[in-house]
Design an enzyme around this catalytic site. Structure first.
Site, short mmCIF file in Angstrom:
data_model
loop_
_atom_site.label_atom_id
_atom_site.label_comp_id
_atom_site.label_asym_id
_atom_site.label_seq_id
_atom_site.Cartn_x
_atom_site.Cartn_y
_atom_site.Cartn_z
N SER A 119 -14.61 -18.69 39.52
CA SER A 119 -15.09 -19.26 38.26
C SER A 119 -13.93 -19.64 37.36
O SER A 119 -14.15 -20.19 36.30
CB SER A 119 -16.01 -18.27 37.56
OG SER A 119 -15.51 -16.97 37.67
N HIS A 140 -17.95 -24.39 42.97
CA HIS A 140 -18.39 -23.38 42.00
C HIS A 140 -19.87 -23.49 41.65
O HIS A 140 -20.31 -24.41 40.96
CB HIS A 140 -17.53 -23.49 40.73
CG HIS A 140 -17.85 -22.45 39.72
ND1 HIS A 140 -17.88 -22.68 38.37
CD2 HIS A 140 -18.20 -21.15 39.86
CE1 HIS A 140 -18.20 -21.57 37.73
NE2 HIS A 140 -18.41 -20.63 38.62
N GLU A 152 -19.96 -27.22 40.33
CA GLU A 152 -18.70 -27.84 39.94
C GLU A 152 -17.84 -27.99 41.19
O GLU A 152 -17.67 -27.03 41.94
CB GLU A 152 -17.94 -26.94 38.95
CG GLU A 152 -18.40 -27.06 37.53
CD GLU A 152 -17.57 -26.17 36.60
OE1 GLU A 152 -16.97 -26.71 35.66
OE2 GLU A 152 -17.53 -24.95 36.82
N ASN A 190 -17.28 -22.84 32.38
CA ASN A 190 -16.81 -21.57 31.82
C ASN A 190 -15.80 -21.76 30.69
O ASN A 190 -15.64 -20.88 29.84
CB ASN A 190 -16.22 -20.69 32.91
CG ASN A 190 -17.32 -20.11 33.77
OD1 ASN A 190 -18.42 -19.91 33.31
ND2 ASN A 190 -17.02 -19.87 35.03
N1 CAA Z 1 -34.00 -16.87 43.21
C1 CAA Z 1 -35.00 -17.76 43.28
N2 CAA Z 1 -35.71 -18.17 42.21
C2 CAA Z 1 -35.42 -17.60 41.03
C3 CAA Z 1 -34.40 -16.64 40.87
C4 CAA Z 1 -33.67 -16.28 42.02
N3 CAA Z 1 -32.66 -15.41 41.97
N4 CAA Z 1 -34.35 -16.27 39.57
C5 CAA Z 1 -35.29 -16.98 38.92
N5 CAA Z 1 -35.93 -17.78 39.81
C6 CAA Z 1 -36.96 -18.78 39.52
C7 CAA Z 1 -38.29 -18.20 39.22
O1 CAA Z 1 -39.02 -17.98 40.41
C8 CAA Z 1 -38.92 -19.27 38.34
O2 CAA Z 1 -39.41 -20.33 39.17
P1 CAA Z 1 -40.55 -21.40 38.66
O3 CAA Z 1 -39.87 -22.27 37.66
O4 CAA Z 1 -40.92 -22.12 39.89
O5 CAA Z 1 -41.64 -20.60 38.07
C9 CAA Z 1 -37.75 -19.81 37.56
O6 CAA Z 1 -36.57 -19.46 38.31
C10 CAA Z 1 -37.67 -19.19 36.18
O7 CAA Z 1 -37.60 -17.76 36.33
P2 CAA Z 1 -38.43 -16.72 35.45
O8 CAA Z 1 -39.73 -17.32 35.03
O9 CAA Z 1 -38.43 -15.42 36.15
O10 CAA Z 1 -37.50 -16.47 34.22
P3 CAA Z 1 -37.03 -17.42 33.07
O11 CAA Z 1 -37.94 -18.54 32.79
O12 CAA Z 1 -36.69 -16.46 31.99
O13 CAA Z 1 -35.68 -18.05 33.65
C11 CAA Z 1 -33.37 -18.11 34.16
C12 CAA Z 1 -34.66 -17.28 34.18
C13 CAA Z 1 -33.52 -19.31 35.10
C14 CAA Z 1 -32.28 -17.19 34.67
C15 CAA Z 1 -33.14 -18.63 32.68
O14 CAA Z 1 -33.21 -17.56 31.78
C16 CAA Z 1 -31.80 -19.31 32.51
O15 CAA Z 1 -31.63 -20.47 32.85
N6 CAA Z 1 -30.80 -18.56 31.95
C17 CAA Z 1 -29.45 -19.06 31.78
C18 CAA Z 1 -28.70 -19.00 33.09
C19 CAA Z 1 -27.32 -19.51 32.97
O16 CAA Z 1 -26.83 -19.94 31.93
N7 CAA Z 1 -26.60 -19.46 34.10
C20 CAA Z 1 -25.21 -19.85 34.15
C21 CAA Z 1 -24.38 -18.64 33.99
S1 CAA Z 1 -22.68 -19.08 34.03
C22 CAA Z 1 -22.29 -19.11 35.61
O17 CAA Z 1 -23.03 -18.81 36.50
C23 CAA Z 1 -20.91 -19.53 35.86
C24 CAA Z 1 -19.95 -18.44 36.03
O18 CAA Z 1 -19.03 -18.62 36.82
C25 CAA Z 1 -19.97 -17.20 35.23
#
Ligand code: CAA
Length: 291
Positions: A119, A140, A152, A190
């Protein structure tokens, strides 16, 4: 060149997500980890997460079974020798990543593309320690891998165009969208996201707002799906701190100094969801703020 077999090194949160999406897209996956227990945990997680997609009608039960059958788990790096593309997704520590590449190199085919899901670490520097800097790049993914649309793609200074195009095609076959980033500390997502999280921790540290009011403000006031502290727990506070340190060291600007409160949580081993405690305590039925 055609990519058929993908080797994934590291079966943690990111590695298992990568194996999941690769197998569903039809790639043969060789999933490696030093720990047998971690591999069986990852296989269970992939099964459950694809099952979740089946129950929402996004994936058929036949495709679920076929995807699981495409994944071979192994504790031996040598077993990744037949891969056309390797995605290293181990711990975010440069020495660990370098040691993995060193151990992998004697087993690889000459055409194999090496990539890292780092990352923030310099792709050019990782590449320079291998025998194929022109076939090395950053790949990424975002967490949760099966849900997030972006990947990315980061070229090192020596990455050739054929390697970039081959990786771009893989991203497209996954149904995801690539964003091209230059090889500077923490790339694009990031570089912007983690200083925002660090600023949220300063906002808490300086008493401007409570955990709940900070998260509520960004969720309802800026339409973020998660508040910054909730997101920090989701990413892992150790990862957030490691990325801030890379930005601070790499760009030598005090605006990237990690918040002492973030350092304190990491010192306590309160790393977020994975240790059940971070800015929230996850040990009960509903998360409770820890400050
Ligand atoms: N595998 C498969 N499907 C998943 C899953 C997983 N691990 N986690 C969630 N889902 C699916 C759910 O089944 C659901 O599907 P539908 O749309 O078909 O119903 C969908 O994702 C939404 O999940 P939930 O309803 O359980 O929960 P939510 O609506 O609260 O969403 C989230 C959860 C998608 C995580 C949302 O909160 C979100 O987008 N959060 C921000 C995530 C983010 O910013 N990620 C980037 C982090 S930075 C990074 O990763 C870079 C780094 O290097 C640090």
């Amino acid at each position: 060149m055609e990519i058929e077999t993908v080797g994934v090194v590291g079966a943690g949160q990111m590695g298992s997500g990568i194996a999941h999406v690769m197998a569903l897209a039809g790639y043969r996956v060789l999933l490696n980890d030093i720990s047998e227990a971690q591999l069986s945990k990852a296989k269970g997680l992939i099964d459950r997460n694809i099952g979740r997609q089946v129950s929402r009608g996004k994936v058929s039960e036949d495709d679920h079974k076929a995807a699981l059958a495409r994944i071979t788990a192994t504790t031996r790096l040598a077993d990744l020798g037949s891969a056309d593309l390797i995605i290293e997704s181990a711990t975010e520590r440069e020495t660990v990543k370098q040691a993995i590449f060193e151990d992998l190199l004697p087993h690889l085919q000459p055409h194999t593309i090496l990539t890292s899901n780092t990352s923030s670490i310099s792709i050019t520097r990782l590449a320079s320690r291998t025998d194929r800097p022109e076939r090395f790049m950053g790949f990424h993914f975002m967490n949760p891998v099966p849900v997030m649309e972006l990947v990315e793609l980061i070229r090192g200074i020596a990455t050739d165009d054929a390697t970039f195009q081959a990786c771009r095609k893989v991203v497209e076959r996954l149904g995801k969208t690539p964003a091209m980033a230059e090889d500077f500390p923490a790339f694009i997502v990031n570089r912007i996201l983690i200083p925002m999280i660090n600023e949220a921790v300063y906002t808490l540290y300086e008493g401007v707002g409570s955990v709940q009011s900070i998260d509520r403000s960004l969720k309802l006031g800026a339409n973020h799906p998660m508040g910054p502290l909730e997101l920090a727990d989701f990413i892992g506070l150790d990862t957030c701190l490691a990325i801030m340190n890379v930005l601070h060291d790499g760009l030598a600007d005090t605006k990237y100094r990690p918040c002492p409160l973030l350092v304190k949580y990491v010192e306590a081993g309160w790393l977020g969801r994975k240790t059940q405690r971070g800015f929230y305590d996850y040990r009960g039925d509903t998360p409770v703020p820890t400050r």
